[in-house]
Design a protein around this motif. Structure first.
Motif, short mmCIF file in Angstrom:
data_model
loop_
_atom_site.label_atom_id
_atom_site.label_comp_id
_atom_site.label_asym_id
_atom_site.label_seq_id
_atom_site.Cartn_x
_atom_site.Cartn_y
_atom_site.Cartn_z
N VAL A 318 0.83 -1.21 0.00
CA VAL A 318 0.00 0.00 0.00
C VAL A 318 0.86 1.25 0.00
CG1 VAL A 318 -1.83 -1.21 1.22
CG2 VAL A 318 -0.26 0.23 2.51
N ASP A 320 2.32 4.48 -0.12
CA ASP A 320 1.95 5.87 0.20
C ASP A 320 0.45 6.09 0.23
OD1 ASP A 320 1.43 5.52 -2.46
OD2 ASP A 320 2.48 7.31 -3.15
N ARG A 321 -0.35 5.02 0.24
CA ARG A 321 -1.80 5.22 0.22
C ARG A 321 -2.38 5.72 1.52
NH1 ARG A 321 -3.45 -0.38 -2.61
NH2 ARG A 321 -1.69 -0.45 -4.05
N ASP A 323 -3.30 8.08 4.59
CA ASP A 323 -3.28 9.55 4.66
C ASP A 323 -2.14 10.07 5.52
OD1 ASP A 323 -5.51 9.78 3.03
OD2 ASP A 323 -6.91 9.62 4.71
#
Length: 338
Positions: A318, A320-321, A323
């Motif tokens: 994942v 840099d997905r 927040d």
């Protein structure tokens, strides 16, 4: 004060008078609980068998839960030149909870992985020291690592070669932690500038980040150390944190072997560098216990290890997905690095 009194000719005077010169003390820190006591014994045996007699060694075993039998066995391992002191970890970690983001390898929660971040505050008498995980053996002379100059760096450590050929984990390191894969260190073996850690108030900075952002992590202490200390790390030669890796040829003359992640010779056969482990395991009171544990390592446990590997890969993918990541907060101007 004359020159002999102030040390200018201290060594010559000591030799002339046959007075033994006082040896420098090297502090070495381990952190464990009951489950790792047998492997700590192996680590200690290897370290003591190979360390130079030019120094004396103060070995601190900081523990969370350690029963009386294990405390006795570990304490009895002390010998001339090696003083072992068991220290319960009592304060500083009240704010660290069993949350998903605080679990090691997406698997389990243990406070012991965080103890290393508080060593500088716990032991203000030292300016420099060595921290080592318990899943290691030391076929080399540990004093040679201690002699490496750190300069103004906060820690000395080796890049984590165990993740560099695994794309999902590289994705996590570079996009979530925000560190190039070749500069992402393994926190299981640390040459620590304890004085500098106190100066930058590393433990307070860590708790501030933890409580404000609750960053998701694959290896919580390691991700935080990399994010906080990047740019102030002395990179050690690979021989000081050699990890089993069948994608690479074996390292010749390893000085410290780290059975990282799931490559444990007390769980599996045909682990790289396993001969070093069994050489020193045979010399401990725990040898029969270790052999029994391996014989009883079940198919269910092996399946669980595989599932954990898969969860790590899924989480790493994942990148840099989320927040809130170390990298995103740093790029927004938040003070992540010390």
């Amino acid at each position: 004060m004359n020159k002999i009194e102030n040390g200018t000719y201290g060594k010559q005077a000591a030799d002339f008078c046959n007075i033994p010169e006082k040896k420098q003390e090297i502090p070495v820190f381990f952190t464990i609980d009951d489950s790792y006591a047998p492997y700590l014994a192996v680590a200690l045996t290897s370290l003591m068998e190979n360390a130079s007699s030019d120094y004396i060694y103060k070995i601190y075993v900081i523990y969370q839960e350690l029963n009386e039998e294990n405390r006795g066995r570990i304490s009895r391992m002390g010998r001339d030149g090696f003083d072992i002191e068991l220290v319960p970890m009592q304060k500083g970690l009240d704010d660290i909870r069993d949350r998903t983001e605080n679990r090691l390898r997406c698997d389990y929660f243990t406070l012991t992985i965080y103890f290393r971040l508080f060593l500088a505050d716990m032991f203000p008498q030292y300016d420099k020291g060595i921290y080592i995980d318990s899943d290691i053996v030391v076929p080399g002379d540990i004093s040679k690592m201690f002699e490496i100059e750190l300069g103004d760096n906060i820690v000395g450590a080796c890049p984590d070669f165990s993740i560099q050929e695994i794309p999902p984990l590289v994705n996590w390191v570079e996009n979530a932690v925000g560190v190039p894969k070749a500069e992402y260190i393994n926190s299981g073996v640390l040459l620590m500038n304890l004085k500098k850690m106190r100066e930058v108030r590393l433990s307070k900075h860590f708790l501030g980040l933890l409580n404000r952002f609750h960053f998701d992590c694959l290896a919580p202490d390691q991700d935080y150390l990399n994010a906080m200390c990047h740019g102030k790390i002395c990179y050690l030669p690979e021989c000081w944190d050699v990890m089993p890796n069948k994608a690479k040829p074996p390292v010749e003359q390893p000085q410290l072997i780290h059975y990282n992640l799931y490559d444990k010779p007390w769980c599996y056969d045909d682990v790289m560098y396993e001969a070093y482990f069994w050489k020193y395991a045979w010399m401990t009171e725990y040898y029969d216990d270790i052999v029994r544990a391996k014989e009883n390592y079940s198919e269910e446990q092996k399946q669980s290890d595989n599932e954990c590997r898969n969860r790590m890969a899924e989480k790493g993918a994942v990148g840099d997905r989320p927040d809130v990541t170390f990298r995103k907060m740093y790029e927004r101007g938040e003070k992540i690095r010390v």
